[in-house]
Enzyme design. Structure first.
Site, PDB file in Angstrom:
ATOM      1  N   HIS A 100       5.128  -5.336  -4.611  1.00  0.00           N
ATOM      2  CA  HIS A 100       4.253  -4.439  -5.367  1.00  0.00           C
ATOM      3  C   HIS A 100       4.170  -5.018  -6.774  1.00  0.00           C
ATOM      4  O   HIS A 100       5.156  -5.595  -7.265  1.00  0.00           O
ATOM      5  CB  HIS A 100       4.848  -3.047  -5.538  1.00  0.00           C
ATOM      6  CG  HIS A 100       5.131  -2.285  -4.280  1.00  0.00           C
ATOM      7  ND1 HIS A 100       6.271  -2.454  -3.549  1.00  0.00           N
ATOM      8  CD2 HIS A 100       4.424  -1.310  -3.657  1.00  0.00           C
ATOM      9  CE1 HIS A 100       6.253  -1.625  -2.518  1.00  0.00           C
ATOM     10  NE2 HIS A 100       5.154  -0.917  -2.543  1.00  0.00           N
ATOM     11  N   ASP A 103       7.163  -4.121  -8.802  1.00  0.00           N
ATOM     12  CA  ASP A 103       8.476  -4.678  -8.435  1.00  0.00           C
ATOM     13  C   ASP A 103       8.762  -5.936  -9.223  1.00  0.00           C
ATOM     14  O   ASP A 103       9.896  -6.208  -9.600  1.00  0.00           O
ATOM     15  CB  ASP A 103       8.557  -5.157  -6.967  1.00  0.00           C
ATOM     16  CG  ASP A 103       8.099  -4.148  -5.967  1.00  0.00           C
ATOM     17  OD1 ASP A 103       8.261  -2.959  -6.228  1.00  0.00           O
ATOM     18  OD2 ASP A 103       7.597  -4.586  -4.910  1.00  0.00           O
TER      19      ASP A 103
HETATM   20  C1  XUL Z   1       7.005   3.247   1.888  1.00  0.00           C
HETATM   21  C2  XUL Z   1       6.625   1.886   2.323  1.00  0.00           C
HETATM   22  C3  XUL Z   1       6.097   0.994   1.252  1.00  0.00           C
HETATM   23  C4  XUL Z   1       4.989   0.099   1.697  1.00  0.00           C
HETATM   24  C5  XUL Z   1       4.348  -0.691   0.593  1.00  0.00           C
HETATM   25  O1  XUL Z   1       7.549   4.031   2.893  1.00  0.00           O
HETATM   26  O2  XUL Z   1       6.776   1.530   3.466  1.00  0.00           O
HETATM   27  O3  XUL Z   1       7.155   0.255   0.723  1.00  0.00           O
HETATM   28  O4  XUL Z   1       5.424  -0.804   2.669  1.00  0.00           O
HETATM   29  O5  XUL Z   1       3.875   0.098  -0.427  1.00  0.00           O
END
Ligand code: XUL
Ligand code: CO
Length: 437
Positions: A100, A103
């Site tokens: 992300h 992150d």
């Molecule tokens: C949340 C989840 C996230 C997604 C990416 O449950 O799975 O980490 O994979 O936003």
């Protein structure tokens, strides 16, 4: 300088080896059904769990020992963390990672500052990608942690928050493209509701679709060619998440004219939270032409939330690989370990044990699934089970040459339906056990 001085490069040492820092089944170059294991899996490390997971839970703060952290949320720390991540991935031998925006780089006071922070870290990510050959499987934007997203992002009652989310996805998509990312993921973090007394459901769904259409427009504008992936999840953080499961996503995408622009990223713990097996979710996505990628993890049978554990269950990995092999692979997708070590597993070496075990479990699942496919009993059984649809009245119904009147005439003449045959579930379960054993 090494951040994991006590951990060697993880090598394949075969099923009999007892070295905890070695693969027993994941042999990257081994060919199964015409492809190497590297090509089958395209394994990815999830930056948020592996590099940012602290072990905090609702009852206590983080306790993970991460000697490289200096306790700040600075750009310099974020850049140093990239070196740690790439040393980890190099030693593990995974070809991909996922992140992300928030992150990898700290959020600034303004959008412009956040974008600048991201650019400063992306430079280091690019350098490490070039040095190691490790690639970005997918990028995504975190539209759920900052308090501005309290009511959701694209489905917020606050139009400014929609605009902020759009700006953030625009940047995350551009950065993903810049880094050669092969997919882009949308997980609707807080896109859902807690209570319908305060929610205009129709408006929120329309806005969600509008947001995705705008994202598709921008994708085309900048020439990003990788798949867009929606990641279904039924609940948590909201009581009802709009991307509930594969079927809900398929209906939503069809209803809003987006079905050709998206595939799905299916996650095990999300499947089970929705009351489905992972095999169900994968199969549903696959038959709709929507299975694009996998977030590999598992839940806990005794706990009702998203525990994001590392998958080690061979029934699970075998079932996953059956569906993936049956559809001929994931294309641009891969297997991203959206999984975190337990709070009690707080040492850096635990990150290795977790990934090694799951990669081995998937390698075993691959070999077992390939053996079941080669044996052919399961697929032949299913084919024979539906044999009445291949000729006669069944073929006519499928071809559209029958109607209710002709079916009534057929059955009046025949008097009764042909006898049913056993579904043989237990026999097929025994067959799977034979290959797992
Ligand atoms: C949340 C989840 C996230 C997604 C990416 O449950 O799975 O980490 O994979 O936003
Ligand atoms: Co996920």
């Amino acid at each position: 300088m090494s951040f994991f001085p006590d951990v060697p490069k993880i090598a394949f040492e075969g099923p009999k080896c007892t070295n905890p820092f070695a693969f027993r089944h994941y042999n990257s170059a081994e060919v199964v059904e015409g492809k190497t294991m590297t090509e089958h899996f395209r394994f990815a490390v999830a930056y948020w769990h592996t590099m940012r997971g602290s072990g905090s839970d609702p009852f206590g703060p983080g306790c993970a020992v991460r000697p490289w952290e200096d306790g700040t949320d600075s750009v310099a720390m974020a850049q140093k963390r990239v070196q740690v991540a790439f040393e980890f991935m190099e030693k593990l031998g995974v070809p991909y990672y996922c992140f992300h925006d928030r992150d990898v780089a700290p959020e600034g006071k303004t959008l412009a500052e956040s974008n600048a922070n991201l650019d400063a870290v992306v430079k280091v990510l690019q350098g490490e990608q070039d040095r190691t050959g490790i690639k970005l499987l997918w990028g995504t934007a975190n539209l759920f942690s900052n308090p501005r997203f309290v009511h959701g992002a694209s489905t917020s009652c606050n139009a400014d928050v929609f605009a902020y989310g759009a700006a953030q996805v625009k940047k995350a998509l551009e950065v993903t493209k810049q880094l050669g990312g092969e997919n882009y993921v949308f997980w609707g973090g807080r896109e859902g509701y807690h209570n319908l007394y305060n929610t205009d459901l129709k408006r929120e769904l329309d806005h969600f679709a509008k947001f995705l259409h705008l994202a598709v427009d921008h994708k085309k504008k900048i020439g990003f060619t990788g798949p867009f992936l929606i990641e279904p999840k039924p609940k948590e953080p909201t009581t009802h998440q709009y991307d509930f499961d594969a079927a809900t996503c398929a209906a939503f995408l069809r209803g809003y004219g987006l079905i050709n622009e998206f595939k799905l990223n299916i996650e095990t713990n999300h499947a089970t939270l929705a009351g489905h097996t992972m095999m169900h979710e994968l199969t549903y996505a696959s038959i709709n032409g929507l299975l694009g990628s996998i977030d590999a993890n598992r839940g806990d049978e005794l706990i009702g939330w998203d525990t994001d554990q590392f998958p080690t269950n061979l029934y699970l990995t075998t079932q996953v690989m059956l569906v993936v092999l049956n559809q001929g692979g994931l294309g641009a997708g891969g297997f991203n370990f959206d999984a975190k070590v337990r709070r009690e597993s707080f040492e850096p070496s635990d990150l290795f044990h977790a990934h090694i075990g799951s990669m081995d479990s998937f390698a075993q699942g691959l070999k077992i699934a390939a053996a079941i496919r080669k044996d052919g009993v399961m697929s032949d059984f299913v084919k024979t089970r539906y044999g009445s649809w291949d000729t006669g009245i069944g073929a006519g119904i499928e071809a559209g040459t029958e109607d209710f009147s002709s079916l009534e005439a057929y059955m009046l003449e025949k008097g009764n339906a042909a006898a049913n045959v056993s579904g043989r579930q237990e026999m097929l379960e025994n067959l799977v056990n034979r290959y797992i054993g």
